[in-house]
Design a protein around this motif. Structure first.
Motif, mmCIF file in Angstrom:
data_model
loop_
_atom_site.group_PDB
_atom_site.id
_atom_site.type_symbol
_atom_site.label_atom_id
_atom_site.label_comp_id
_atom_site.label_asym_id
_atom_site.label_seq_id
_atom_site.Cartn_x
_atom_site.Cartn_y
_atom_site.Cartn_z
ATOM 1 N N SER A 36 18.179 -1.376 7.910
ATOM 2 C CA SER A 36 17.126 -0.316 8.222
ATOM 3 C C SER A 36 16.519 -1.165 9.230
ATOM 4 N N SER A 37 16.161 -0.491 10.432
ATOM 5 C CA SER A 37 15.606 -0.949 11.455
ATOM 6 C C SER A 37 14.367 -0.529 12.080
ATOM 7 N N ASP A 38 14.236 -0.406 13.407
ATOM 8 C CA ASP A 38 12.990 -0.040 13.728
ATOM 9 C C ASP A 38 12.245 1.249 13.290
ATOM 10 N N MET A 39 11.027 1.119 13.066
ATOM 11 C CA MET A 39 10.213 2.157 12.260
ATOM 12 C C MET A 39 9.693 2.873 13.667
ATOM 13 N N VAL A 40 9.555 4.411 13.307
ATOM 14 C CA VAL A 40 8.882 5.292 14.229
ATOM 15 C C VAL A 40 7.916 6.139 13.710
ATOM 16 N N ASP B 11 0.725 -1.290 -0.155
ATOM 17 C CA ASP B 11 0.028 -0.019 0.051
ATOM 18 C C ASP B 11 1.014 1.264 0.130
ATOM 19 N N GLY B 12 2.232 1.337 -0.608
ATOM 20 C CA GLY B 12 2.883 2.311 -0.835
ATOM 21 C C GLY B 12 3.718 2.631 0.355
ATOM 22 N N LEU B 13 3.694 1.779 1.296
ATOM 23 C CA LEU B 13 4.688 1.973 2.644
ATOM 24 C C LEU B 13 5.673 0.793 2.992
ATOM 25 N N TRP B 14 6.628 1.142 3.436
ATOM 26 C CA TRP B 14 7.630 0.194 4.035
ATOM 27 C C TRP B 14 7.242 -0.393 5.441
ATOM 28 N N ASN B 15 7.493 -1.462 5.565
ATOM 29 C CA ASN B 15 6.940 -1.868 7.174
ATOM 30 C C ASN B 15 8.252 -2.868 7.684
ATOM 31 N N PHE B 16 8.871 -2.279 8.020
ATOM 32 C CA PHE B 16 10.166 -2.996 8.712
ATOM 33 C C PHE B 16 9.933 -3.467 10.030
ATOM 34 N N THR B 17 9.975 -4.612 10.378
ATOM 35 C CA THR B 17 9.778 -4.956 11.852
ATOM 36 C C THR B 17 10.862 -6.103 12.250
ATOM 37 N N LYS B 18 10.708 -6.327 13.495
ATOM 38 C CA LYS B 18 11.820 -7.375 13.824
ATOM 39 C C LYS B 18 11.664 -8.869 13.392
ATOM 40 N N GLU B 19 10.298 -9.083 12.935
ATOM 41 C CA GLU B 19 9.968 -10.393 12.375
ATOM 42 C C GLU B 19 10.514 -10.498 10.862
ATOM 43 N N ASN B 20 10.401 -9.397 9.994
ATOM 44 C CA ASN B 20 11.022 -9.394 8.873
ATOM 45 C C ASN B 20 12.414 -9.052 8.693
ATOM 46 N N ARG B 21 13.324 -9.016 9.534
ATOM 47 C CA ARG B 21 14.338 -8.582 9.525
ATOM 48 C C ARG B 21 15.594 -8.957 8.416
ATOM 49 N N ASP B 22 15.190 -10.362 8.011
ATOM 50 C CA ASP B 22 15.852 -10.605 6.667
ATOM 51 C C ASP B 22 15.572 -9.947 5.447
ATOM 52 N N LEU B 23 14.467 -9.188 5.483
ATOM 53 C CA LEU B 23 14.253 -8.552 4.127
ATOM 54 C C LEU B 23 14.424 -7.058 4.496
ATOM 55 N N HIS B 24 15.190 -6.496 5.511
ATOM 56 C CA HIS B 24 15.313 -5.171 5.768
ATOM 57 C C HIS B 24 16.540 -4.649 4.600
ATOM 58 N N THR B 25 16.472 -3.478 4.039
ATOM 59 C CA THR B 25 17.505 -2.905 3.016
ATOM 60 C C THR B 25 18.820 -2.616 3.849
ATOM 61 N N ILE B 26 19.817 -2.285 3.153
ATOM 62 C CA ILE B 26 21.149 -2.043 3.653
ATOM 63 C C ILE B 26 21.700 -0.868 3.067
ATOM 64 N N HIS B 27 22.548 -0.136 4.035
ATOM 65 C CA HIS B 27 22.950 1.059 3.788
ATOM 66 C C HIS B 27 24.349 1.033 3.763
ATOM 67 N N HIS B 28 25.561 1.368 2.645
ATOM 68 C CA HIS B 28 26.730 1.219 2.906
ATOM 69 C C HIS B 28 27.291 2.460 3.636
ATOM 70 N N LEU B 29 28.337 2.024 4.665
ATOM 71 C CA LEU B 29 28.992 3.008 5.374
ATOM 72 C C LEU B 29 30.397 3.266 4.822
ATOM 73 N N GLY B 30 30.925 2.482 3.967
ATOM 74 C CA GLY B 30 32.167 2.361 3.350
ATOM 75 C C GLY B 30 32.975 1.222 3.898
ATOM 76 N N GLY B 31 34.111 0.902 3.210
ATOM 77 C CA GLY B 31 35.020 -0.423 3.582
ATOM 78 C C GLY B 31 34.203 -1.462 3.814
ATOM 79 N N GLY B 32 32.914 -1.892 3.159
ATOM 80 C CA GLY B 32 32.452 -3.127 3.356
ATOM 81 C C GLY B 32 31.536 -3.268 4.680
ATOM 82 N N ASN B 33 31.276 -2.039 5.219
ATOM 83 C CA ASN B 33 30.655 -1.978 6.290
ATOM 84 C C ASN B 33 29.011 -1.369 6.130
ATOM 85 N N PHE B 34 28.203 -2.181 6.542
ATOM 86 C CA PHE B 34 26.759 -1.630 6.034
ATOM 87 C C PHE B 34 25.878 -1.388 7.467
ATOM 88 N N VAL B 35 24.832 -0.860 7.552
ATOM 89 C CA VAL B 35 23.940 -0.951 8.381
ATOM 90 C C VAL B 35 22.556 -1.409 7.767
#
Length: 193
Positions: free
Chosen positions: A184-188, A158-182
């Motif tokens: 996407s996590s808890d939604m507020v 429905d046009g919205l992301w829904n990041f939850t603890k239950e679907n963590r394997d589906l969370h997107t990643i964000h590159h910090l450099g040097g092979g380090n990523f974070v």
């Protein structure tokens, strides 16, 4: 295609508005060559029609394929394939098929016949290159107009992301450099004030 469902173009920009690392897929004009690369620098530039920009070095194999064919796709990978995401960003596709080398399964996009990745990704957008010779040459920026999009309904609905603890394997990643990523996590959720 698995749990992927079409995303109305009015919501397509939301697929990358949270700044994830993306994978750019491309093909030659005749469709005989294909490539995938990782990109950390992408952003939206327009909502209607949805347009985006991706920074792709002029010497990159992906860039030559995009300029030849006039099309590319943006795929949004998950934490489950972080090793492949890092690897395809570290190797040139001129001498190898990175899809095969790194075990990435490519599907054909519905409108422009571009390879898109669903296994290990949660969304993709197929784009037509909007040639902008000045910025393309000077700043390596490639503009694209999104012509269709799809996302995994388990996490984007429905046009919205829904990041939850239950679907963590589906969370997107964000590159910090040097092979380090974070990840996407808890939604507020904001409230009206």
């Amino acid at each position: 295609m698995s749990g992927f469902r079409p995303v109305p173009l009015e919501y397509a920009t939301r697929l990358i508005n949270h700044g994830p690392t993306i994978m750019v897929t491309s093909r030659s004009k005749d469709g005989k060559k294909r490539n995938v690369m990782t990109a950390a620098w992408s952003t939206l530039v327009e909502f209607d029609p949805p347009r985006l920009v991706v920074v792709i070095n002029k010497d990159a194999h992906t860039r030559s394929l995009i300029e030849e064919s006039g099309v590319f796709a943006v795929c949004v990978p998950t934490v489950s394939i972080v090793n492949q995401v890092y690897a395809v960003g570290s190797v040139s596709g001129r001498e190898t098929d990175k899809f095969t080398q790194f075990g990435l399964v490519a599907e054909k996009s519905p409108q422009l016949d571009i390879p898109v990745i669903e296994k290990g990704c949660v969304a993709w957008m197929e784009c037509r290159l909007l040639p902008e010779p000045g910025p393309q040459e000077r700043y390596d920026t490639c503009f694209g107009e999104v012509v269709s999009a799809a996302a995994d309904e388990r996490i984007f609905k429905d046009g919205l992301w829904n990041f939850t603890k239950e679907n963590r394997d589906l969370h997107t990643i964000h590159h910090l450099g040097g092979g380090n990523f974070v990840v996407s996590s808890d939604m507020v959720h904001a409230r009206e004030i």
